[in-house]
Design a protein around this motif. Structure first.
Motif, mmCIF file in Angstrom:
data_model
loop_
_atom_site.group_PDB
_atom_site.id
_atom_site.type_symbol
_atom_site.label_atom_id
_atom_site.label_comp_id
_atom_site.label_asym_id
_atom_site.label_seq_id
_atom_site.Cartn_x
_atom_site.Cartn_y
_atom_site.Cartn_z
ATOM 1 N N SER A 14 0.836 -1.166 -0.093
ATOM 2 C CA SER A 14 0.079 0.026 0.135
ATOM 3 C C SER A 14 0.888 1.250 -0.052
ATOM 4 O O SER A 14 1.526 1.540 0.855
ATOM 5 C CB SER A 14 -0.897 0.089 1.279
ATOM 6 N N ALA B 67 -8.007 5.610 4.765
ATOM 7 C CA ALA B 67 -8.542 4.858 3.855
ATOM 8 C C ALA B 67 -7.139 3.999 3.405
ATOM 9 O O ALA B 67 -7.156 2.768 3.135
ATOM 10 C CB ALA B 67 -8.746 5.558 2.403
ATOM 11 N N TYR B 68 -5.829 4.746 3.581
ATOM 12 C CA TYR B 68 -4.711 3.956 3.226
ATOM 13 C C TYR B 68 -4.490 2.954 4.670
ATOM 14 O O TYR B 68 -4.065 1.727 3.954
ATOM 15 C CB TYR B 68 -3.520 5.097 3.244
ATOM 16 N N ALA C 158 -6.485 1.528 6.371
ATOM 17 C CA ALA C 158 -7.705 0.194 6.119
ATOM 18 C C ALA C 158 -7.328 -0.970 5.258
ATOM 19 O O ALA C 158 -7.699 -2.195 5.485
ATOM 20 C CB ALA C 158 -8.973 0.846 5.840
ATOM 21 N N LYS C 159 -6.521 -0.253 4.228
ATOM 22 C CA LYS C 159 -5.843 -1.449 3.289
ATOM 23 C C LYS C 159 -5.329 -2.623 3.887
ATOM 24 O O LYS C 159 -5.263 -3.821 3.417
ATOM 25 C CB LYS C 159 -5.270 -1.149 2.163
ATOM 26 N N THR C 160 -4.439 -2.524 4.814
ATOM 27 C CA THR C 160 -3.641 -3.754 5.554
ATOM 28 C C THR C 160 -3.946 -3.586 6.938
ATOM 29 O O THR C 160 -3.033 -4.551 7.603
ATOM 30 C CB THR C 160 -2.186 -3.043 5.352
ATOM 31 N N GLN D 40 3.467 2.619 8.325
ATOM 32 C CA GLN D 40 2.078 3.343 8.384
ATOM 33 C C GLN D 40 2.221 4.624 9.239
ATOM 34 O O GLN D 40 1.755 5.785 9.188
ATOM 35 C CB GLN D 40 1.345 2.521 9.107
ATOM 36 N N ALA E 217 -10.260 2.792 11.109
ATOM 37 C CA ALA E 217 -9.743 1.906 10.273
ATOM 38 C C ALA E 217 -8.552 1.288 11.110
ATOM 39 O O ALA E 217 -8.315 -0.017 10.923
ATOM 40 C CB ALA E 217 -8.880 2.998 9.398
ATOM 41 N N ASP E 218 -7.945 1.720 12.082
ATOM 42 C CA ASP E 218 -6.627 1.338 12.713
ATOM 43 C C ASP E 218 -6.440 1.837 13.898
ATOM 44 O O ASP E 218 -6.000 2.787 14.124
ATOM 45 C CB ASP E 218 -5.525 1.377 11.798
ATOM 46 N N GLU F 32 -18.018 -1.983 9.026
ATOM 47 C CA GLU F 32 -17.403 -3.314 8.504
ATOM 48 C C GLU F 32 -18.509 -4.304 8.506
ATOM 49 O O GLU F 32 -18.645 -5.135 7.628
ATOM 50 C CB GLU F 32 -16.093 -3.699 9.009
#
Length: 400
Positions: free
Chosen positions: A9, A27-28, A30-32, A46, A84-85, A255
């Motif tokens: 990512s 958004a970035y 959340a991808k991983t 990150q 997201a994280d 989610e």
């Protein structure tokens, strides 16, 4: 750390107002997020993305190179990232707890220098201030001190540029707080955080071996708990916890609802034609949303009171400080209960297939369960009860 979670990512080019940058960052992340929950360890890539976003400077005035934000702007951004994280959200939020510590405990010359430097160099701050852990002893050596001992729960210390550290003065028992470079000789950060939740917060232990701390690095004028204003640190921290909890629960709900719409099946005994029209599914989602919306409103109200108290500086009185504490504690109690409820019950509406390890939907509950145990909510209820029954405001401390 040569893993897919740190390679696949590429962070965006951050632009726009702070909330828009936070949306891009979330958004970035959340991808991983699910993969990195398995991995644990330090999320270097990150954390570098957070630095690139410019959001580390959010509270610093515009004229000093910051973004000129306030607490009411910061806390929703913490929530956005936590959806997201939540591990990155915790480390990010502690940046501002450390900057608040500098502002509240230091002389004007000290805090302005450190805030200027943070903006100019885009510095990360980490935590090694743990008031309950008194194993680090400060021994005076003329014009400086030597700190030696251990410290637990040092969130965000790994990969930071500056640390807030605490120690007990050997002869007097006085609680000392200082700001030092993380790379200074005498500091060892142990990568020993391996808990079931919040797995990338770098909340492991630290060891200090004759760490030299200069007199001008001590943040003791006016110092901790010296006034209602300086005691705002604990309320800044409690509201950080509150908003991370809120973000975790909102992320779980988002989610789960997406999974329900796309993958869940209507139960054979239902009269509804689809799961989206099943009355029991709608009932549960209605309960989830109502409880989280109430908690969000309480958190935002507390942030507005904190902004007003922060603006008063040393003119802040005990009563005004007490009103902020009551608002923060009420918000924290509510999101602790509603968040744990939502993160555990989402499986009732998502269905058995949502328990697959690939989705790791359980991470929301694990993250929230670990974090809510760091500071027992029962003691916040006791403080609120003392106000409701006896009209007594919470006594200012490092945790209240």
């Amino acid at each position: 750390m040569n893993t897919i979670a740190n390679e696949v990512s590429v962070p965006p080019v951050f632009e726009g107002p702070p909330q828009h940058r936070a949306d891009q960052l979330a958004a970035y992340l959340a991808k991983t997020a699910a993969e990195r929950d398995v991995q644990g360890g330090t999320p270097y890539a990150q954390r570098e993305a957070v630095r690139q976003s410019g959001l580390l400077k959010l509270l610093i005035p515009l004229e000093w190179g910051g973004l000129g934000g306030d607490w009411s702007q910061l806390y929703p951004i913490i929530r956005t990232i936590a959806r997201a994280d939540s591990s990155i959200a915790q480390v990010f939020a502690f940046q501002f707890l450390m900057l608040a510590s500098v502002r509240l405990y230091a002389t004007e010359a000290q805090w302005q220098h450190l805030w200027h430097e943070t903006a100019e160099k885009n510095l990360w701050w980490g935590n090694a201030l743990n008031p309950l852990d008194n194993r680090t002893i400060a021994t005076p050596q003329g014009e400086h001190y030597l700190f030696s001992g251990q410290k637990s729960f040092c969130s965000g210390a790994t990969d930071s540029d500056r640390l807030i550290v605490s120690a007990i003065e050997a002869d007097t028992g006085r609680f000392l707080v200082a700001a030092v470079p993380t790379g200074r000789a005498g500091i060892k950060l142990n990568n020993d955080w391996d808990n079931m939740g919040q797995r990338q917060t770098d909340s492991g232990s630290a060891e200090f071996t004759e760490l030299r701390v200069e007199a001008h690095e001590l943040l003791m004028n006016p110092g901790p708990l010296s006034s209602p204003f300086s005691s705002l640190r604990s309320l800044v921290a409690q509201l950080i916890f509150t908003n991370i909890y809120q973000g975790i629960a909102e992320g779980a709900l988002a989610e789960a609802s997406q999974y329900t719409r796309q993958s869940s099946r209507v139960w054979s005994g239902s009269l509804a034609s689809s799961v989206q029209q099943d009355p029991y599914t709608l009932l549960h989602y209605g309960e989830f949303w109502a409880s989280l919306e109430a908690s969000r409103v309480l958190a935002d109200h507390a942030a507005s009171l904190l902004d007003a108290a922060w603006a008063k500086d040393l003119t802040l009185g005990d009563e005004e400080r007490g009103q902020v504490a009551l608002a923060v504690f009420a918000a924290k109690v509510n999101i602790t209960r509603s968040g744990l409820d939502v993160t555990s019950r989402i499986f009732e509406v998502a269905g058995a297939r949502a328990t697959t390890a690939r989705l790791r939907l359980d991470r929301y509950w694990r993250n929230l369960r670990v974090y809510t145990l760091h500071d027992p909510v029962d003691y916040k209820l006791k403080d609120l009860g003392d106000w409701a029954l006896n009209g007594q405001y919470p006594t200012a401390s490092f945790y209240s």
